[in-house]
Design an enzyme around this catalytic site. Sequence first.
Site, PDB file in Angstrom:
ATOM      1  N   PRO A   1      -1.167  17.870   3.153  1.00 13.36           N
ATOM      2  CA  PRO A   1      -1.590  18.588   1.967  1.00 13.36           C
ATOM      3  C   PRO A   1      -1.563  20.145   1.848  1.00 13.36           C
ATOM      4  CG  PRO A   1      -3.506  18.128   3.093  1.00 13.36           C
ATOM      5  CD  PRO A   1      -2.187  17.637   3.901  1.00 13.36           C
TER       6      PRO A   1
ATOM      7  N   ASN B   1      -5.445  21.682   3.048  1.00 12.21           N
ATOM      8  CA  ASN B   1      -6.094  22.009   4.369  1.00 12.21           C
ATOM      9  C   ASN B   1      -4.830  21.931   5.354  1.00 12.21           C
ATOM     10  OD1 ASN B   1      -8.734  21.736   3.799  1.00 12.21           O
ATOM     11  ND2 ASN B   1      -8.254  19.667   3.251  1.00 12.21           N
TER      12      ASN B   1
ATOM     13  N   GLY C   1      -2.897  13.539  -2.323  1.00  9.16           N
ATOM     14  CA  GLY C   1      -3.250  12.705  -3.562  1.00  9.16           C
ATOM     15  C   GLY C   1      -3.281  11.530  -3.458  1.00  9.16           C
TER      16      GLY C   1
ATOM     17  N   CYS D   1     -12.384  16.865   0.917  1.00 13.28           N
ATOM     18  CA  CYS D   1     -12.632  16.073   0.161  1.00 13.28           C
ATOM     19  C   CYS D   1     -14.014  15.377   0.137  1.00 13.28           C
ATOM     20  CB  CYS D   1     -11.542  14.906   0.338  1.00 13.28           C
ATOM     21  SG  CYS D   1     -11.457  14.122   1.955  1.00 13.28           S
TER      22      CYS D   1
ATOM     23  N   GLU E   1     -14.213  13.920  -9.381  1.00 15.36           N
ATOM     24  CA  GLU E   1     -13.804  15.024  -8.066  1.00 15.36           C
ATOM     25  C   GLU E   1     -13.173  16.360  -8.500  1.00 15.36           C
ATOM     26  OE1 GLU E   1     -11.785  14.509  -3.704  1.00 15.36           O
ATOM     27  OE2 GLU E   1     -10.348  14.363  -5.575  1.00 15.36           O
TER      28      GLU E   1
ATOM     29  N   LEU F   1     -10.363  10.770   6.805  1.00 19.23           N
ATOM     30  CA  LEU F   1     -11.509   9.962   6.740  1.00 19.23           C
ATOM     31  C   LEU F   1     -11.300   8.892   5.904  1.00 19.23           C
ATOM     32  CD1 LEU F   1     -13.628  13.086   5.536  1.00 19.23           C
ATOM     33  CD2 LEU F   1     -13.290  12.401   7.919  1.00 19.23           C
TER      34      LEU F   1
END
Length: 485
Positions: free
Chosen positions: A116, A119, A199, A250, A340, A419
Amino acid sequence: MTLDKDLASVQEVRNLVESAKNAQKDYGVLSQSQIDNVVEQVYLATFSNAEGLAKLANEETGFGKWEDKMAKNVLASKSLWESMKDIKTVGFIEEDTVKKVVKIGVPMGVVAGLIPSTNPTSTVIYKALIALKAGNSIVFSPHPSALKCIMATVNVIKGALAKAGVSRDLVGCVSMPTMEATDALMKHRDVSMILATGGSAMVKAAYSSGTPALGVGPGNVPAFIEKTADVEDAIEKIFRSKGFDYGTVCASEQAIVVEKSIEDKVRAEIVKRGGFFLRGEALEKVKRIMEKPNGGMNPDIVGRSAKYIAELANIEIPAGTTLLLSDEKGVGRSFPFSKEKLTQLMAFYTVEDWKEACELCHKLLQNGGLGHTLSIHSNDESIIKKFALEKPVSRFLVNTPSTHGAVGLSTGLAPSFTLGCGTVGGSATSDNVTPLHLINIRWMAYGLEEKKEDKPVCSLESDDSIDIDKICELVVKQLKNLNLN
């Protein structure tokens, strides 16, 4: 004649995977100590370049703060290495001498890594290290807006591979990123596993590719401050977490949920820390720039400071403001602060008691955060345990900054930038992904059957005295059965 960009990018993917496959054939048969020597060289190279790569990522993407990106690079290199250096991943890795079962670690082969823009450098370092530790090669598909810093990170890794005496082709990266290239990489017959970070659409595409994949879902993390909490400590940790790289991780908090009995104290501490509650026209202006017309997050505000957002929305905020908050009354599509927000925006909710907080946190998780993370600040162990047992998350963090806790900076969880959200969050794992998720296990099991001995023609139970008449009676009976009487 030149190929169109999409066709050229697909051909590049084919070339990269073929090179990675050939390099992995030699690398995958190395001993554990030889592999560890290679991984250590990559860790040292990326760790020594942590600051430069962080500055490059910040400059190219505009997201976050380079100081925090550097901290993430350190986590992805030094902290990760220290956590996994003694882990056995290849060959005989575990033995149960009682059950006579042996576990043998076998590399998967070529791994695809989707990177992404939020990060970029830290995710490349992390995925390269866990892939190499497991005896695999890896090919990256970078986000186009972070291509320069991603390629720079890959080049640092390639240099370390050459220094270690193994093929530079163990790590590759698409230099012409297109959707077609990413699709071709995920569906390539020689790719054994996909590590998908990005995403929701991309993660779903990874799971739909036909190739095994480990992906993550979005994190809409509620932070519940229960009435027994140390309020000053809780707010300090929430602000430190949410401000880390301007909320691009996130696992950063998205909503503060507080009991009414301590609401005033919490609000005062928030303002003291640089929080500003948006109201009236200022709130409406911020809401107008938060989302795209389709309801998705506006990339223009991702990883940005409160000051930047205020200027973009054309509103005035007090000097020193670090976080913009909104008193939210509901959860769902009509309440943008309930979603979010990977930036310096946060919702604020007030509830009567912990039971109402429990219900509200569940609703927030259902609004785009199922399976990810929940944070609680409390000194009531019974309430902590009730939340832990009931909430549909993979990481339940207690009295710690959510960002730092989830990725293993402030907790004993494995250092990770992938994660898992479990099946409730549409993920194949609920773990912080480590090298052990990138190996196949070959089970070697020995038979446990005992040697069968021939049974005697007749047997007597142990007794203190011998009954001759009984012995004779038994012998006669056996002879009759044999028709020898």
